[in-house]
Design a protein around this motif. Sequence first.
Motif: not given
Length: 249
Positions: A30-33, A129-138
């Motif tokens: 979450d911090y990285s995002y 950022v969108d790709a990282f958000r998807t990967k983050k949630e996964t």
Amino acid sequence: MSIFQRIATIFGAKANKALDKAENPNETLDYSYQKQLELLQKVRRGVADVATSRKRLELQINQLEQQQNKLSGQAEKAMQIGREDLAREALTRKSGLTQQITDLQTQHEGLQGEEQKLTLASQRLQAKVDAFRTKKETLKATYNAADAQTKIGEAFSGISEELGDVGLAVQRAEDKTASLQARAGAVDELLASGALDDVTGTQKDDITAQLDSLSSENDVEMELQRMRDSLPAGSEKQDQKSLEAEDQQ
């Protein structure tokens, strides 16, 4: 290795262990995002600033072009009335504006190129950022599932920190109960065998009870025989007849 190097190594190892224990992957992701969103916001702000500067140059160029058109009209009117000197002055001023317009147009082209670069960078960063958000949630979902599965496994195996004390308490209770049951059984056996005296007098073994019963009967018979012996012979017969008569009644 010197003493200071060893101290530094020890503190470094302990600090690394403490950080590793305190680190939460969910919080780190979450911090990285959040940092990526802040960077994207800065890029967008840069694009807006460049676009604002470009728009200001366009307004200045339009104003200068309007002044040029005005000076051209004034030069024509001056020639029409025979004032060539005024016409020359107007054209001279127009020429100076032309140089300013040329310089502003050069700056305008530079800003347009910079704006295009920043816009493209913003679009690429937005995609990342969108790709990282998807990967983050996964990753967060996978981590939470693995953490829950680990805790469930530890709970079933009894090695979890939360249930470890409970398991030990249950084990101690079972051991203490078994010990008390064994002690109670041993005491009962010793009392039954006569190895221990029952101070309450409420429990006797079978042999002791039979012996006490025989002793009591002997005492009764001996007491009756003594009473018979103390009575006269006639009186004994008379008493016996009286007892028989009473029995018949």
